[in-house]
Write an enzyme that holds these catalytic residues in place. Structure first.
Site, PDB file in Angstrom:
ATOM      1  N   LYS A  13     -13.365  -3.827  11.471  1.00 29.41           N
ATOM      2  CA  LYS A  13     -13.073  -2.678  10.607  1.00 29.41           C
ATOM      3  C   LYS A  13     -12.414  -3.088   9.285  1.00 29.41           C
ATOM      4  CE  LYS A  13     -14.456   0.392  11.794  1.00 29.41           C
ATOM      5  NZ  LYS A  13     -15.908   0.751  11.728  1.00 29.41           N
ATOM      6  N   GLY A  15     -14.481  -4.463   6.561  1.00 30.56           N
ATOM      7  CA  GLY A  15     -15.486  -4.643   5.518  1.00 30.56           C
ATOM      8  C   GLY A  15     -16.492  -5.745   5.781  1.00 30.56           C
ATOM      9  N   THR A  17     -19.153  -5.692   7.630  1.00 30.02           N
ATOM     10  CA  THR A  17     -20.526  -5.177   7.593  1.00 30.02           C
ATOM     11  C   THR A  17     -21.006  -5.048   6.156  1.00 30.02           C
ATOM     12  OG1 THR A  17     -20.221  -3.987   9.677  1.00 30.02           O
ATOM     13  CG2 THR A  17     -22.043  -3.281   8.268  1.00 30.02           C
ATOM     14  N   SER A 104      -8.718   3.019  11.436  1.00 27.71           N
ATOM     15  CA  SER A 104     -10.181   2.963  11.387  1.00 27.71           C
ATOM     16  C   SER A 104     -10.762   2.575  12.742  1.00 27.71           C
ATOM     17  CB  SER A 104     -10.633   1.964  10.313  1.00 27.71           C
ATOM     18  OG  SER A 104     -12.035   1.938  10.212  1.00 27.71           O
TER      19      SER A 104
END
Length: 277
Positions: A13, A15, A17, A104
């Site tokens: 969670k 960044g 991706t 997140s």
């Protein structure tokens, strides 16, 4: 047998991706689209390194090969397995404010149906800090706070890899504020050319945004067999989005909890930009 030249190993969670999507569009980079979870899941690791390598077969030697699985970063077993099988690999780590990362993560598991949408963020985190049994069980399973102990995880990797094999990016700076500079750092690290005009049309897109409402998540979690009906129901009763903020008391407790962890990290990487204060 073909193996990756680099891995994006975390943190979850933060960044990774977005980074994988963008760097994977470079003409000289192949990045497997899905998370393989080879080094962190026993059922996959037992299939052997040839099974892992089959995901990268028939690729040109001129292409840099990469894989992204964020769960590798905080797994000591993954670190040992990567060091054993890919000792020369380059490792990319993206780190985000651990409190925002934890929020997140909670919403991520709610969206996936692994966590009830009724769980209150403040009660969850304060319960973990106060070591309440039910909350500790959730922490043991999901690692909401543990995954944010970045320097502890980083130290482990530095026991197995040289510092020049690791690239550390800060989410708030290298992805949110200055994404072109962040991607250039990655290209320099991988020794491939960075072309501004190539990345510019794609760089601002958000990935993994969580759009499901509380009502939709409630029905999906407590009545998973009626998902198709749930989809239609929320068209008439859309509900509110998931809460993504904490009250001041919880925020203060978490800031105090992470202050030493964060300071150790920024002291080590000699980064004068600390957006987490």
């Amino acid at each position: 047998m073909t193996s990756p030249d680099f891995l994006i190993i975390g943190s979850q969670k933060s960044g990774s991706t977005w980074l994988a999507r963008n760097i994977g569009q470079h003409p000289k980079v192949f990045l497997y689209k899905k998370e393989i979870h080879f080094f962190d899941k026993d059922e996959n690791y037992s299939k052997g390194i040839e099974w892992y390598s089959s995901h990268f077969s028939n690729l040109s030697k001129e292409i840099l090969i990469g894989e992204k699985t964020p769960d590798y970063f905080d797994s000591d077993l993954s670190r040992q397995r990567i060091a054993s099988n890919l000792p020369e690999a380059k490792l990319i780590i993206v780190l985000r404010d651990p409190i925002q990362r934890a929020i997140s993560a909670v919403n991520h598991y709610k969206n996936n149906g692994e966590l009830s949408p009724c769980i209150n963020l403040d009660n969850l985190f304060e319960g973990i800090l106060n070591e309440k049994p039910k909350n500790i069980l959730l922490e043991d399973k999901f690692g909401f706070l543990r995954k944010g102990y970045y320097f502890q995880h980083l130290k482990k990797y530095l026991e197995s890899f040289s510092p020049d094999q690791l690239l550390i990016l800060i989410y708030e700076k290298d992805i949110v504020q200055k994404p072109h500079e962040g991607l250039k750092k990655v290209c320099d690290f991988l020794q491939c050319d960075y072309e501004y005009d190539f990345f510019a049309p794609k760089i601002s897109k958000y990935i993994n945004r969580q759009r499901k409402s509380f009502l939709r998540l409630f029905f999906d979690f407590y009545s998973p067999r009626t998902k198709k009906i749930n989809e239609k129901l929320v068209l008439f009763f859309p509900g509110k989005p998931l809460r993504k903020s904490l009250n001041n008391n919880t925020l203060s407790l978490l800031n105090a909890h992470y202050v030493s962890h964060n300071q150790e990290l920024f002291n080590h990487i000699a980064n004068d930009f600390n957006p987490w204060i």
